[in-house]
Design an enzyme around this catalytic site. Structure first.
Site, PDB file in Angstrom:
ATOM      1  N   PHE A 136       6.281   0.085   1.562  1.00 53.30           N
ATOM      2  CA  PHE A 136       5.650   1.091   2.425  1.00 53.30           C
ATOM      3  C   PHE A 136       6.634   1.485   3.504  1.00 53.30           C
ATOM      4  O   PHE A 136       7.100   0.644   4.261  1.00 53.30           O
ATOM      5  CB  PHE A 136       4.358   0.574   3.073  1.00 53.30           C
ATOM      6  CG  PHE A 136       3.698   1.627   3.920  1.00 53.30           C
ATOM      7  CD1 PHE A 136       2.869   2.586   3.347  1.00 53.30           C
ATOM      8  CD2 PHE A 136       3.949   1.710   5.285  1.00 53.30           C
ATOM      9  CE1 PHE A 136       2.286   3.595   4.122  1.00 53.30           C
ATOM     10  CE2 PHE A 136       3.372   2.715   6.064  1.00 53.30           C
ATOM     11  CZ  PHE A 136       2.536   3.652   5.472  1.00 53.30           C
ATOM     12  N   ASP A 223      14.086  -2.121   6.468  1.00 56.63           N
ATOM     13  CA  ASP A 223      12.963  -1.620   7.264  1.00 56.63           C
ATOM     14  C   ASP A 223      12.275  -2.826   7.925  1.00 56.63           C
ATOM     15  O   ASP A 223      11.540  -3.563   7.273  1.00 56.63           O
ATOM     16  CB  ASP A 223      11.998  -0.862   6.333  1.00 56.63           C
ATOM     17  CG  ASP A 223      10.765  -0.329   7.056  1.00 56.63           C
ATOM     18  OD1 ASP A 223      10.547  -0.700   8.226  1.00 56.63           O
ATOM     19  OD2 ASP A 223      10.013   0.448   6.418  1.00 56.63           O
ATOM     20  N   LYS A 252       6.687  -0.314  15.479  1.00 59.44           N
ATOM     21  CA  LYS A 252       5.530  -1.187  15.762  1.00 59.44           C
ATOM     22  C   LYS A 252       5.657  -2.065  17.014  1.00 59.44           C
ATOM     23  O   LYS A 252       5.324  -1.632  18.095  1.00 59.44           O
ATOM     24  CB  LYS A 252       5.190  -1.997  14.509  1.00 59.44           C
ATOM     25  CG  LYS A 252       4.640  -1.104  13.389  1.00 59.44           C
ATOM     26  CD  LYS A 252       3.749  -1.841  12.404  1.00 59.44           C
ATOM     27  CE  LYS A 252       2.948  -0.865  11.541  1.00 59.44           C
ATOM     28  NZ  LYS A 252       3.592  -0.442  10.313  1.00 59.44           N
TER      29      LYS A 252
HETATM   30  C1  LIG Z   1       3.853   0.811   9.654  1.00 63.13           C
HETATM   31  C2  LIG Z   1       5.101   0.893   8.889  1.00 63.13           C
HETATM   32  C3  LIG Z   1       5.828   2.082   8.808  1.00 63.13           C
HETATM   33  C4  LIG Z   1       5.330   3.382   9.386  1.00 63.13           C
HETATM   34  O1  LIG Z   1       5.243   3.336  10.768  1.00 63.13           O
HETATM   35  P1  LIG Z   1       4.468   4.512  11.555  1.00 63.13           P
HETATM   36  O2  LIG Z   1       4.737   4.191  12.992  1.00 63.13           O
HETATM   37  O3  LIG Z   1       3.035   4.413  11.169  1.00 63.13           O
HETATM   38  O4  LIG Z   1       5.061   5.787  11.133  1.00 63.13           O
HETATM   39  C5  LIG Z   1       7.033   2.058   8.127  1.00 63.13           C
HETATM   40  N1  LIG Z   1       7.497   0.935   7.567  1.00 63.13           N
HETATM   41  C6  LIG Z   1       6.829  -0.231   7.637  1.00 63.13           C
HETATM   42  C7  LIG Z   1       7.404  -1.453   7.016  1.00 63.13           C
HETATM   43  C8  LIG Z   1       5.605  -0.283   8.286  1.00 63.13           C
HETATM   44  O5  LIG Z   1       4.921  -1.433   8.322  1.00 63.13           O
END
Ligand SMILES: *Cc1c(COP(=O)(O)O)cnc(C)c1O
Length: 404
Positions: A136, A223, A252
């Site tokens: 994701f 990521d 986050k």
């Molecule tokens: C939540 C998340 C995203 C997206 O972040 P947003 O601030 O909602 O755009 C991308 N990568 C990972 C691994 C995430 O957990």
């Protein structure tokens, strides 16, 4: 405060979330209260966002002070707080330069652009990026194309091209999928997949991919939007493997609730963008930077990396004890993750547990249909972790006994 009906309705807010019939009003530490005065233990932390919990006195004071000075200027000018936060991130990651934005998908979008330009700069006109099953990375058109979840992608085609998808933790499949392909420029993954069900990359795999990227001159892009910022007990989850990526998107937990995103780059990626290549109006604004700086300083002053490791281990052990019979029978398939990023994988769908846990005074999430995800604030105490176990495990056991 006015009481809200059991099912608060939002006729004017676009209907993009399956929300619980709960409206939260305020919080303190790892606890939040709804508008009717009901108390909840927060094991979700705004989905791995509220690093310092709620109403942390240091963060509140810093933000109050910053609001009276500057909230936003523009990247037409130098923003000294950007340099301050960048330095903190560079020192803790061992990397070299930072670009600031406001969200996770924006950080990932920047990473994808970096990878493509890295390719173009060496004459690759149709660069391709390796991504993973169950990944994701966000919901913009490019990041949802990189995401490995058909539910996220459905209805938004045509997807962006230039992605090669492989399963996690299989170096041979990665080699096979990229064999004789001169267009590959980068490998992009979460060190621990979050939305995909709390799936950790194995340490050996991380080291093997690092070596492969070095050998083939690819960017290693990790990521760490969800698993980074101390959640696993180190600043960044990949550090458990003793490796360093070339590009690392963050968001986050970085601002402890204030929107902050960042892309941290190592030497091979730090100079790919030149003025005009990328930007963000809100990115790096003084309020967001102050939130990031204060989050990091407070994490260190309060030993929150060590706390995430010890309380996380305590929580995992407590869950394993309380669910020992279910683990032995296979009704609970696995409890996995590291530090305060844990997933309890059940043998059946468990979305119903989110409401049941809330009714019992606990906020959690369920992802990938069968996985209960716990990503609480990093200030959680062992006593609070015990309370999570005490509330959650009987609900899990009851659910597992129900006919499907
Ligand atoms: C939540 C998340 C995203 C997206 O972040 P947003 O601030 O909602 O755009 C991308 N990568 C990972 C691994 C995430 O957990």
């Amino acid at each position: 405060m006015t009481a809200v009906p059991a099912t608060p309705s939002s006729p004017h807010v676009m209907n993009t979330y399956g929300r619980l019939p709960i409206a939260l009003s305020h919080g303190q530490g790892c606890r939040v209260w709804d508008v009717n005065g009901r108390e909840y233990l927060d094991a979700l932390g705004g989905i791995a966002v509220n690093t310092l919990g709620h109403n942390h006195p240091k963060l509140v004071a810093a933000l109050q002070d910053q609001v009276t000075k500057l909230i936003h200027t523009s990247n037409y000018y130098h923003v000294p707080l950007q340099e301050e936060l960048a330095k903190l991130l560079v020192e803790r990651s061992g990397m070299t330069n930072v670009f600031f934005c406001s969200t996770g998908l924006e950080a990932n979008e920047a990473a994808l652009k970096l990878a493509r330009k890295f390719g173009h700069d060496k004459g690759i006109e149709r660069p391709e990026i390796v991504v993973y099953e169950k990944a994701f990375h966000g919901r913009s058109i490019a990041t949802l194309s990189a995401t490995g979840n058909p539910k996220v992608q459905a209805g938004f085609g045509p997807l962006v091209e230039g992605f090669i998808r492989v399963p996690i933790n299989n170096i041979e499949q990665l080699k096979a999928a990229t064999a004789n392909n001169p267009n590959v420029v980068a490998v992009f993954f979460e060190a621990i997949q979050g939305e995909g069900g709390v799936n950790p990359m194995h340490m050996d795999y991380l080291r093997d991919v690092r070596a492969l990227c070095d050998e083939r001159d690819w960017l290693l892009m990790i990521d760490e939007v969800q698993c980074g910022m101390g959640r696993t007990g180190k600043w960044f989850a990949h550090q458990w493997a003793g490796i360093q990526p070339d590009v690392m998107p963050l968001a986050k937990g970085l601002g402890s609730g204030v929107p902050v995103g960042a892309v941290v780059a190592g030497p091979r990626a730090a100079s790919i963008f030149a003025p005009g290549n990328h930007g963000s109006t809100f990115g790096g604004n003084p309020l967001a930077m102050r939130a990031g700086v204060t989050t990091i300083h407070t994490m260190e002053a309060e030993g929150l990396l060590a706390n995430a490791a010890t309380v996380g281990a305590h929580l995992k052990a407590g869950l394993e004890r309380a669910l020992a019979a279910e683990l032995a029978s296979g009704a609970v398939k696995e409890i996995r993750g590291q530090g305060l990023m844990l997933g309890i994988d059940l043998s059946k769908p468990c979305a119903a547990l989110v409401q049941r846990a809330a009714d019992a005074g606990l906020l959690i999430s369920v992802t990938a249909d069968t996985v209960i995800r716990l990503v609480p604030p990093l200030i959680m105490t062992t006593a609070e972790a015990d309370q999570v176990v005490a509330i959650l495990c009987p609900l899990i056991i009851a659910l597992l006994k129900e006919a499907v």
